[in-house]
Write a protein that holds these residues in place. Sequence first.
Motif, mmCIF file in Angstrom:
data_model
loop_
_atom_site.group_PDB
_atom_site.id
_atom_site.type_symbol
_atom_site.label_atom_id
_atom_site.label_comp_id
_atom_site.label_asym_id
_atom_site.label_seq_id
_atom_site.Cartn_x
_atom_site.Cartn_y
_atom_site.Cartn_z
ATOM 1 N N LEU A 110 6.988 0.541 -3.968
ATOM 2 C CA LEU A 110 6.908 -0.879 -3.173
ATOM 3 C C LEU A 110 5.681 -0.596 -2.287
ATOM 4 O O LEU A 110 4.790 -1.361 -1.934
ATOM 5 N N ALA A 111 5.835 0.684 -1.623
ATOM 6 C CA ALA A 111 4.816 0.888 -0.435
ATOM 7 C C ALA A 111 3.181 1.036 -1.109
ATOM 8 O O ALA A 111 2.416 0.332 -0.439
ATOM 9 N N ARG A 112 3.073 1.366 -2.423
ATOM 10 C CA ARG A 112 1.802 1.359 -2.985
ATOM 11 C C ARG A 112 1.644 0.136 -3.336
ATOM 12 O O ARG A 112 0.307 -0.419 -3.170
ATOM 13 N N LEU A 113 2.450 -0.584 -3.695
ATOM 14 C CA LEU A 113 2.117 -2.171 -3.982
ATOM 15 C C LEU A 113 1.667 -2.999 -2.885
ATOM 16 O O LEU A 113 0.543 -3.545 -2.894
ATOM 17 N N VAL A 114 2.029 -2.494 -1.462
ATOM 18 C CA VAL A 114 1.613 -3.278 -0.271
ATOM 19 C C VAL A 114 0.060 -2.613 -0.306
ATOM 20 O O VAL A 114 -0.787 -3.682 -0.176
ATOM 21 N N GLU A 115 0.079 -1.689 -0.429
ATOM 22 C CA GLU A 115 -1.387 -1.067 -0.053
ATOM 23 C C GLU A 115 -2.470 -1.733 -1.203
ATOM 24 O O GLU A 115 -3.529 -2.063 -0.812
ATOM 25 N N HIS A 116 -2.007 -1.820 -2.571
ATOM 26 C CA HIS A 116 -2.797 -2.549 -3.596
ATOM 27 C C HIS A 116 -3.140 -3.760 -3.169
ATOM 28 O O HIS A 116 -4.443 -4.340 -3.299
ATOM 29 N N GLN A 117 -2.192 -4.642 -2.361
ATOM 30 C CA GLN A 117 -2.333 -6.041 -2.076
ATOM 31 C C GLN A 117 -3.341 -6.258 -0.850
ATOM 32 O O GLN A 117 -4.101 -7.051 -0.889
ATOM 33 N N LEU A 118 -2.980 -5.318 0.245
ATOM 34 C CA LEU A 118 -3.884 -5.328 1.165
ATOM 35 C C LEU A 118 -5.334 -4.842 0.741
ATOM 36 O O LEU A 118 -6.248 -5.553 1.550
ATOM 37 N N THR A 119 -5.561 -3.849 0.139
ATOM 38 C CA THR A 119 -6.881 -3.503 -0.074
ATOM 39 C C THR A 119 -7.420 -4.771 -1.062
ATOM 40 O O THR A 119 -8.598 -4.742 -0.900
ATOM 41 N N GLY A 120 -6.800 -5.692 -1.626
ATOM 42 C CA GLY A 120 -7.372 -6.580 -2.439
ATOM 43 C C GLY A 120 -7.709 -7.892 -1.497
ATOM 44 O O GLY A 120 -8.444 -8.743 -2.164
ATOM 45 N N GLY A 121 -7.236 -7.839 -0.106
ATOM 46 C CA GLY A 121 -7.724 -8.907 0.755
ATOM 47 C C GLY A 121 -6.705 -9.884 0.708
ATOM 48 O O GLY A 121 -7.190 -11.122 0.923
ATOM 49 N N VAL A 122 -5.532 -9.817 0.491
ATOM 50 C CA VAL A 122 -4.561 -10.884 0.443
ATOM 51 C C VAL A 122 -4.235 -11.312 1.986
ATOM 52 O O VAL A 122 -4.599 -10.599 2.726
ATOM 53 N N ARG A 123 -3.756 -12.465 2.166
ATOM 54 C CA ARG A 123 -3.491 -13.268 3.533
ATOM 55 C C ARG A 123 -1.954 -13.402 3.798
ATOM 56 O O ARG A 123 -1.564 -13.735 4.821
ATOM 57 N N GLY A 124 -1.133 -12.558 2.757
ATOM 58 C CA GLY A 124 0.191 -12.609 3.132
ATOM 59 C C GLY A 124 0.724 -12.075 1.933
ATOM 60 O O GLY A 124 0.315 -11.825 0.871
ATOM 61 N N VAL A 125 2.129 -11.692 2.028
ATOM 62 C CA VAL A 125 2.795 -11.290 0.685
ATOM 63 C C VAL A 125 4.328 -12.083 0.929
ATOM 64 O O VAL A 125 4.568 -12.304 1.926
ATOM 65 N N PHE A 126 4.703 -12.388 -0.242
ATOM 66 C CA PHE A 126 5.997 -13.216 -0.543
ATOM 67 C C PHE A 126 6.950 -11.984 -1.333
ATOM 68 O O PHE A 126 6.642 -11.748 -2.475
ATOM 69 N N LEU A 150 13.215 -5.980 2.079
ATOM 70 C CA LEU A 150 12.898 -6.272 3.269
ATOM 71 C C LEU A 150 12.068 -5.565 4.255
ATOM 72 O O LEU A 150 10.987 -5.530 4.739
ATOM 73 N N GLU A 151 12.966 -4.496 4.421
ATOM 74 C CA GLU A 151 12.604 -3.492 5.551
ATOM 75 C C GLU A 151 11.589 -2.743 5.130
ATOM 76 O O GLU A 151 10.854 -2.352 6.063
ATOM 77 N N THR A 152 11.365 -2.219 3.743
ATOM 78 C CA THR A 152 10.220 -1.315 3.211
ATOM 79 C C THR A 152 8.969 -2.428 3.452
ATOM 80 O O THR A 152 7.915 -1.944 3.954
ATOM 81 N N VAL A 153 8.963 -3.582 2.922
ATOM 82 C CA VAL A 153 7.580 -4.290 3.096
ATOM 83 C C VAL A 153 7.262 -4.589 4.430
ATOM 84 O O VAL A 153 6.071 -4.330 4.871
ATOM 85 N N VAL A 154 8.420 -4.978 5.084
ATOM 86 C CA VAL A 154 7.923 -5.139 6.576
ATOM 87 C C VAL A 154 7.236 -3.937 7.295
ATOM 88 O O VAL A 154 6.358 -4.196 8.061
ATOM 89 N N SER A 155 7.906 -2.790 7.036
ATOM 90 C CA SER A 155 7.571 -1.726 7.623
ATOM 91 C C SER A 155 5.988 -1.292 7.191
ATOM 92 O O SER A 155 5.177 -0.968 7.967
#
Length: 313
Positions: free
Chosen positions: A30-46, A66-71
């Motif tokens: 899940l942490a790697r997915l967050v990085e993948h999305q932020l690197t891709g330039g997204v403006r939010g995550v759901f 919830l806690e993992t993604v917010v962190s």
Amino acid sequence: MPTSAQKLSGVVPPFVTPLTPEYDVDTASLARLVEHQLTGGVRGVFVLGTSGEGTFLTDEQRQTVLETVVSEVAGQVPVLAGAIDTSTARAGAHISAALKAGVDAIVATAPFYAATHPAEIERHFTRLASVAEDTPIYAYDIPSRIGGTKLPSAVMIELGRQGILAGVKDSSGQDTSLRKLVLDRTDAGLDGFAIMTGSELTVDCALDFGVDGVVPGLGNVDPAGYVRIFDAVAAGDRELARREQDRLFRLFEIVEVADRSRMGASSAALGAFKVALFLLGVIACPLTAYPSIPLDDAEISRIGGLLERAGLR
């Protein structure tokens, strides 16, 4: 309601929830997915929406997500959380848990299982807004998953006018009603009311007629592609936007790979997204929540070929 400066826009992918072989939440993936999305330039995550299998997870698993993604996001973009359940009370409990984890906004459907009247839908969102207090709530219009109930444009606009809803995520698949909602927003003067499409396949067109952004399940796999569409439309480069949309249209064929005679449509689509992320090295295991049936080796190989065709491998 958020001000126009805070209005949701751009690409906001609805995260899948990576699972371990034991069906626990895989926080490292899940942490790697967050990085993948932020690197891709997204403006939010759901999180915890349809793609996130939120209705399949236990309350403890939901809280872990919830806690993992917010962190991991750490305030870089807004975190939206699904509050999707059969009743107002149950959705309200999900909102309280999400606020405790520190999310920035809530996405909620109408109640389902029992049939609802537009007046009851209005009461539902009004009560949820009182639970959320100052946290924005976005209505989630997805008739196929809530017994066919379509959120009426008039109700959405009125709730926007009252400051109860900050916007709508439209996953109805009905482009005419989506366009009507955009026109109704203009007529009502609700400039701060965000309208997001949930379609992976008509993003360039929807942005062109006035939606503010996209919440695409396929954005889990290729967030940068959807960001390129959004940026191209904003820059007036319709040719580039169409080329990217056409490429992603073909990539979306991954959801058709699984044999539908042995599994349901959700298993096939979410399984394809997870397999693609697995092949890209973002998540460690492509399992979907039980009792969904996993894709087999031949299907996984075919998805690998479609990723290569799309230039992702």
